[in-house]
Design a protein around this motif. Structure first.
Motif, PDB file in Angstrom:
ATOM      1  N   ASP A 190       0.830  -1.212   0.000  1.00 51.76           N
ATOM      2  CA  ASP A 190       0.000   0.000   0.000  1.00 51.76           C
ATOM      3  C   ASP A 190       0.861   1.256   0.000  1.00 51.76           C
ATOM      4  OD1 ASP A 190      -2.481  -1.199  -0.113  1.00 51.76           O
ATOM      5  OD2 ASP A 190      -2.718  -1.292   2.063  1.00 51.76           O
ATOM      6  N   TRP A 193     -11.798  -0.581  -6.705  1.00 50.61           N
ATOM      7  CA  TRP A 193     -10.588  -1.214  -7.214  1.00 50.61           C
ATOM      8  C   TRP A 193      -9.711  -1.792  -6.117  1.00 50.61           C
ATOM      9  CZ3 TRP A 193     -10.947  -2.017 -12.144  1.00 50.61           C
ATOM     10  CH2 TRP A 193     -11.732  -1.156 -12.907  1.00 50.61           C
ATOM     11  N   LYS A 194      -9.924  -1.409  -4.879  1.00 51.67           N
ATOM     12  CA  LYS A 194      -9.111  -1.915  -3.777  1.00 51.67           C
ATOM     13  C   LYS A 194      -9.148  -3.436  -3.736  1.00 51.67           C
ATOM     14  CE  LYS A 194      -6.913  -1.828   0.262  1.00 51.67           C
ATOM     15  NZ  LYS A 194      -5.508  -1.405   0.395  1.00 51.67           N
ATOM     16  N   ARG A 195     -10.324  -4.009  -4.002  1.00 46.49           N
ATOM     17  CA  ARG A 195     -10.493  -5.451  -3.864  1.00 46.49           C
ATOM     18  C   ARG A 195     -10.390  -6.205  -5.191  1.00 46.49           C
ATOM     19  NH1 ARG A 195     -12.738  -7.731   0.540  1.00 46.49           N
ATOM     20  NH2 ARG A 195     -13.804  -9.257  -0.763  1.00 46.49           N
ATOM     21  N   ARG A 253      -5.046   0.964  -6.214  1.00 48.51           N
ATOM     22  CA  ARG A 253      -5.633   0.251  -5.073  1.00 48.51           C
ATOM     23  C   ARG A 253      -5.891   1.189  -3.898  1.00 48.51           C
ATOM     24  NH1 ARG A 253      -2.704  -2.632  -2.480  1.00 48.51           N
ATOM     25  NH2 ARG A 253      -4.246  -4.050  -1.659  1.00 48.51           N
ATOM     26  N   ARG A 254      -6.249   2.412  -4.191  1.00 48.99           N
ATOM     27  CA  ARG A 254      -6.472   3.350  -3.097  1.00 48.99           C
ATOM     28  C   ARG A 254      -7.652   2.889  -2.234  1.00 48.99           C
ATOM     29  NH1 ARG A 254      -7.983   5.288  -7.874  1.00 48.99           N
ATOM     30  NH2 ARG A 254     -10.001   6.295  -8.138  1.00 48.99           N
ATOM     31  N   PRO A 255      -7.603   3.163  -0.924  1.00 48.95           N
ATOM     32  CA  PRO A 255      -8.612   2.655   0.017  1.00 48.95           C
ATOM     33  C   PRO A 255     -10.012   3.156  -0.294  1.00 48.95           C
ATOM     34  CG  PRO A 255      -6.671   3.462   1.176  1.00 48.95           C
ATOM     35  CD  PRO A 255      -6.515   3.887  -0.253  1.00 48.95           C
ATOM     36  N   ASN A 256     -10.985   2.359   0.141  1.00 50.60           N
ATOM     37  CA  ASN A 256     -12.405   2.713   0.064  1.00 50.60           C
ATOM     38  C   ASN A 256     -12.884   2.933  -1.363  1.00 50.60           C
ATOM     39  OD1 ASN A 256     -12.531   2.775   2.965  1.00 50.60           O
ATOM     40  ND2 ASN A 256     -11.628   4.821   2.896  1.00 50.60           N
ATOM     41  N   THR A 257     -12.304   2.209  -2.308  1.00 57.16           N
ATOM     42  CA  THR A 257     -12.765   2.257  -3.680  1.00 57.16           C
ATOM     43  C   THR A 257     -13.037   0.840  -4.168  1.00 57.16           C
ATOM     44  OG1 THR A 257     -10.582   2.077  -4.708  1.00 57.16           O
ATOM     45  CG2 THR A 257     -11.338   4.298  -4.125  1.00 57.16           C
ATOM     46  N   ASN A 300      -1.863   4.588  -7.752  1.00 57.65           N
ATOM     47  CA  ASN A 300      -2.900   4.625  -6.713  1.00 57.65           C
ATOM     48  C   ASN A 300      -4.117   3.799  -7.101  1.00 57.65           C
ATOM     49  OD1 ASN A 300      -3.985   6.188  -8.741  1.00 57.65           O
ATOM     50  ND2 ASN A 300      -4.471   7.947  -7.452  1.00 57.65           N
TER      51      ASN A 300
END
Length: 245
Positions: free
Chosen positions: A62, A101-103, A95-99, A93
């Motif tokens: 991250d 694309w993160k997962r 895999r930026r959090p709370n999106t 970015n």
């Protein structure tokens, strides 16, 4: 059935005159296999040449843990030095959090994201190659496929996937010729850190392959050899993991 068609573009791209070839690298078995196959060290098995290795921050590590990326980069510098090529880095970015694309970025489009990173540097690179995840006949639609990955190329940058004629065990057997390569191998993404957990299915199958290749004493980053009970109790319910066994 698929048919060829013409594309009429409204503008002409200007060549960047880039002259370097790059290989994506995260310290894992696939990346090491591809990098070495594109090196004179491979001898008669050499398939090409790369001028640099590229490690992307934001994939396995991250962006909010720079100390972990620094450690993973440092662990891979010795490999690059043995190859005689520089190890470059960049950040994304995706895999930026709370999106969303993160997962899902990996199972949905990791090959396209990797290609997008190369295109962002097309002023430097004329070609970019990445290691395959699966044998061609075992390929599954998990963000990458040998039939489609080459279509991430452009006028100025050619993208390619290498190694889909080789199983994971084939790759480890090839790397056994270079025991130094696997000293600090990094395969684990479970905790998004620079070290391997040694407990997840990816760590276990990698450790088993390294042990079978006779490299138990050459790997410092995985618990090789594994205790029999760890292998016996390993759970592999993911169909994408089952193709490795």
């Amino acid at each position: 059935h698929l048919k060829p068609f013409d594309i009429a573009a409204d503008r002409q791209l200007i060549s960047t005159n880039a002259d370097k070839a790059v290989s994506f690298f995260s310290g894992g078995i696939d990346g090491m296999h591809t990098a070495l196959r594109h090196s004179p060290l491979a001898g008669p098995e050499q398939v090409g040449v790369v001028d640099e290795l590229l490690m992307i921050w934001g994939f396995d590590i991250d962006l909010d843990t720079p100390q972990e990326f620094t450690a993973m980069y440092a662990n891979s510098e010795a490999f690059a030095e043995q190859l005689g090529v520089p190890l470059q880095s960049m950040a994304t970015n995706i895999r930026r959090p709370n999106t969303y694309w993160k997962r899902v970025w990996w199972p949905l489009c990791h090959s396209m994201v990797r290609a997008a990173c190369a295109h962002a540097l097309e002023g430097r690179y004329k070609s970019a190659v990445g290691g395959s995840n699966f044998l061609a006949e075992d390929s599954v639609p998990e963000g990458s496929h040998p039939w489609t990955d080459a279509y991430c190329s452009s006028t100025n940058l050619r993208t390619a996937v290498d190694g889909n004629a080789h199983s994971r065990m084939d790759k480890v057997a090839f790397l056994a010729r270079f025991p130094w390569a696997l000293e600090d191998v990094h395969v684990c993404y479970r905790d998004l850190v620079s070290s391997n957990c040694g407990k997840c299915i990816k760590c276990i199958r990698s450790a088993v392959a390294i042990d079978l290749a006779g490299l138990a004493g050459s790997c410092r980053s995985l618990p090789v050899p594994l205790r029999p009970e760890i292998i016996q109790n390993a759970y592999c319910g993911n169909k994408f993991e089952q193709v490795f066994f």
